[in-house]
Design a protein around this motif. Structure first.
Motif, PDB file in Angstrom:
ATOM      1  N   ARG A 161     -14.153  40.146  43.363  1.00  8.97           N
ATOM      2  CA  ARG A 161     -15.118  40.756  44.297  1.00  8.97           C
ATOM      3  C   ARG A 161     -14.408  41.674  45.284  1.00  8.97           C
ATOM      4  O   ARG A 161     -14.880  42.771  45.603  1.00  8.97           O
ATOM      5  CB  ARG A 161     -15.862  39.663  45.073  1.00  8.97           C
ATOM      6  CG  ARG A 161     -16.918  38.919  44.291  1.00  8.97           C
ATOM      7  CD  ARG A 161     -17.621  37.940  45.205  1.00  8.97           C
ATOM      8  NE  ARG A 161     -18.587  37.120  44.491  1.00  8.97           N
ATOM      9  CZ  ARG A 161     -19.310  36.160  45.050  1.00  8.97           C
ATOM     10  NH1 ARG A 161     -19.167  35.900  46.351  1.00  8.97           N
ATOM     11  NH2 ARG A 161     -20.160  35.454  44.343  1.00  8.97           N
ATOM     12  N   VAL A 162     -13.266  41.213  45.789  1.00 11.12           N
ATOM     13  CA  VAL A 162     -12.528  42.015  46.761  1.00 11.12           C
ATOM     14  C   VAL A 162     -11.965  43.264  46.096  1.00 11.12           C
ATOM     15  O   VAL A 162     -12.041  44.380  46.643  1.00 11.12           O
ATOM     16  CB  VAL A 162     -11.413  41.167  47.407  1.00 11.12           C
ATOM     17  CG1 VAL A 162     -10.510  42.044  48.280  1.00 11.12           C
ATOM     18  CG2 VAL A 162     -12.019  40.037  48.239  1.00 11.12           C
ATOM     19  N   GLY A 165     -14.546  45.847  45.604  1.00 12.85           N
ATOM     20  CA  GLY A 165     -15.184  46.362  46.815  1.00 12.85           C
ATOM     21  C   GLY A 165     -16.625  45.903  46.955  1.00 12.85           C
ATOM     22  O   GLY A 165     -17.458  46.620  47.542  1.00 12.85           O
ATOM     23  N   THR A 166     -16.938  44.717  46.452  1.00  6.80           N
ATOM     24  CA  THR A 166     -18.299  44.182  46.555  1.00  6.80           C
ATOM     25  C   THR A 166     -18.625  43.894  48.013  1.00  6.80           C
ATOM     26  O   THR A 166     -17.850  43.242  48.715  1.00  6.80           O
ATOM     27  CB  THR A 166     -18.427  42.886  45.732  1.00  6.80           C
ATOM     28  OG1 THR A 166     -18.060  43.163  44.374  1.00  6.80           O
ATOM     29  CG2 THR A 166     -19.846  42.355  45.790  1.00  6.80           C
ATOM     30  N   TYR A 216     -12.473  37.103  54.028  1.00  5.52           N
ATOM     31  CA  TYR A 216     -12.408  38.174  53.022  1.00  5.52           C
ATOM     32  C   TYR A 216     -11.430  39.268  53.436  1.00  5.52           C
ATOM     33  O   TYR A 216     -10.692  39.798  52.597  1.00  5.52           O
ATOM     34  CB  TYR A 216     -13.800  38.761  52.797  1.00  5.52           C
ATOM     35  CG  TYR A 216     -14.591  38.060  51.718  1.00  5.52           C
ATOM     36  CD1 TYR A 216     -14.661  38.580  50.432  1.00  5.52           C
ATOM     37  CD2 TYR A 216     -15.268  36.874  51.979  1.00  5.52           C
ATOM     38  CE1 TYR A 216     -15.383  37.948  49.434  1.00  5.52           C
ATOM     39  CE2 TYR A 216     -15.997  36.229  50.994  1.00  5.52           C
ATOM     40  CZ  TYR A 216     -16.047  36.768  49.722  1.00  5.52           C
ATOM     41  OH  TYR A 216     -16.758  36.127  48.730  1.00  5.52           O
ATOM     42  N   PRO A 228     -13.665  44.477  52.352  1.00  5.01           N
ATOM     43  CA  PRO A 228     -14.983  44.677  51.744  1.00  5.01           C
ATOM     44  C   PRO A 228     -15.950  45.334  52.727  1.00  5.01           C
ATOM     45  O   PRO A 228     -15.931  45.027  53.915  1.00  5.01           O
ATOM     46  CB  PRO A 228     -15.441  43.249  51.407  1.00  5.01           C
ATOM     47  CG  PRO A 228     -14.203  42.414  51.430  1.00  5.01           C
ATOM     48  CD  PRO A 228     -13.293  43.056  52.413  1.00  5.01           C
TER      49      PRO A 228
END
Length: 287
Positions: A161-162, A165-166, A216, A228
């Motif tokens: 996810r990181v 770029g979620t 995050y 993010p």
């Protein structure tokens, strides 16, 4: 000592290794052959069982019981635990440990939460956990319930996810994030399975909550990528699943002062930054 671990996954294998090292005869109940191989690799016996459908009447007699299996995905009753405890009704363990969830407290508006706070399960999944806690204590009055928040560790990080770029929910719209490194959760569970605990319920957390964005952003920094992007609650409702939103709606700050006062447990990763760094070092290399 005969040790039985129901749901011998990532946490269970870590506990099994400790039990084997202590000289116990250990049986880990799992759902797949691949999981069974991991259990056998630490010197324990493995049983592949479907807790919903397979006969359970030949489970071994037990001195230590660790119950780590999740409840079913629907309803408000943990029917899996009910079947297991029925099968073990003739065997009273010296020690019993159940890993529950801090979700049983429900939304606490960001307040500090200790074990004296009444449960207020708001989702069906949390109600299943309350049912399981009640069943375990009815089966074994001296059982120890560990209420765990988000579990992280090797292969349990939101790395993709990181990297992708979620977006994540902005901390201004979100709540507090509580964590426990999987090695510490296993360590606490083993401690609770090897001694009489003064209380029946403990928050199994590192005691250092933060905003989710801090977690995050720290991971992104360690991965050498941009933090993010943030989105609002309204945007999150349009993008995130109902399950994810249900987690984000609840805010609480868990204290672990009871655990620290009652035991001599020393956290390996009281600071999640150290836990993240160690977890990344243990991750397999990425292409």
């Amino acid at each position: 000592m005969q040790t039985l671990i129901i749901g011998c996954g990532d946490t269970g294998v870590r506990v099994a290794a400790r039990a084997v090292a202590a000289g116990d005869t250990v049986t880990g109940v799992v759902r797949s052959d691949a999981s069974a191989a991991r259990v056998r690799a630490v010197g324990a016996h493995a049983r592949v069982l479907d807790l919903d459908n397979d006969p359970l009447d030949d489970l071994p007699q037990v001195d230590r019981l660790f119950y780590f299996a999740p409840p079913p995905r629907e309803g408000t009753v943990d029917t899996r635990m009910a079947r297991v405890l029925d099968a073990l009704a003739g065997s009273m363990p010296q020690r019993a440990v159940y890993i529950s969830t801090s979700g049983v407290y429900g939304d606490c508006g960001g307040a500090w939460v200790d074990e004296n706070r009444p449960v207020n399960a708001e989702s069906e999944r949390a109600k299943r956990r309350v049912d399981a806690e009640t069943r375990m204590l009815a089966y074994c009055g001296h059982a120890c319930i560990l209420r765990a928040p988000g579990i992280y560790g090797p292969n349990r990080l939101p790395i993709q996810r990181v990297l992708d770029g979620t977006p994540i929910l902005d901390d201004a719209d979100g709540g507090w994030s509580n964590r426990i490194h999987i090695d510490d959760l296993a360590g606490i569970a083993w401690l609770a399975g090897t001694r009489a605990m003064p209380h029946s319920v403990y928050n199994a957390c590192d005691g250092n909550p933060t905003g989710l964005g801090v977690y995050y952003d720290t991971l992104a920094h360690m991965l050498d990528v941009a933090p993010p992007p943030r989105i609002s609650w309204a945007q999150a409702q349009a993008r995130f699943s109902a399950m994810r939103l249900s987690f984000l709606r609840e805010s609480r700050r868990l204290t672990n002062q009871r655990l620290l006062a009652d035991t001599d447990y020393v956290f390996s990763f009281a600071d999640f930054r150290d836990g993240l760094a160690a977890s990344l070092r243990a991750e397999p290399p990425r292409d």
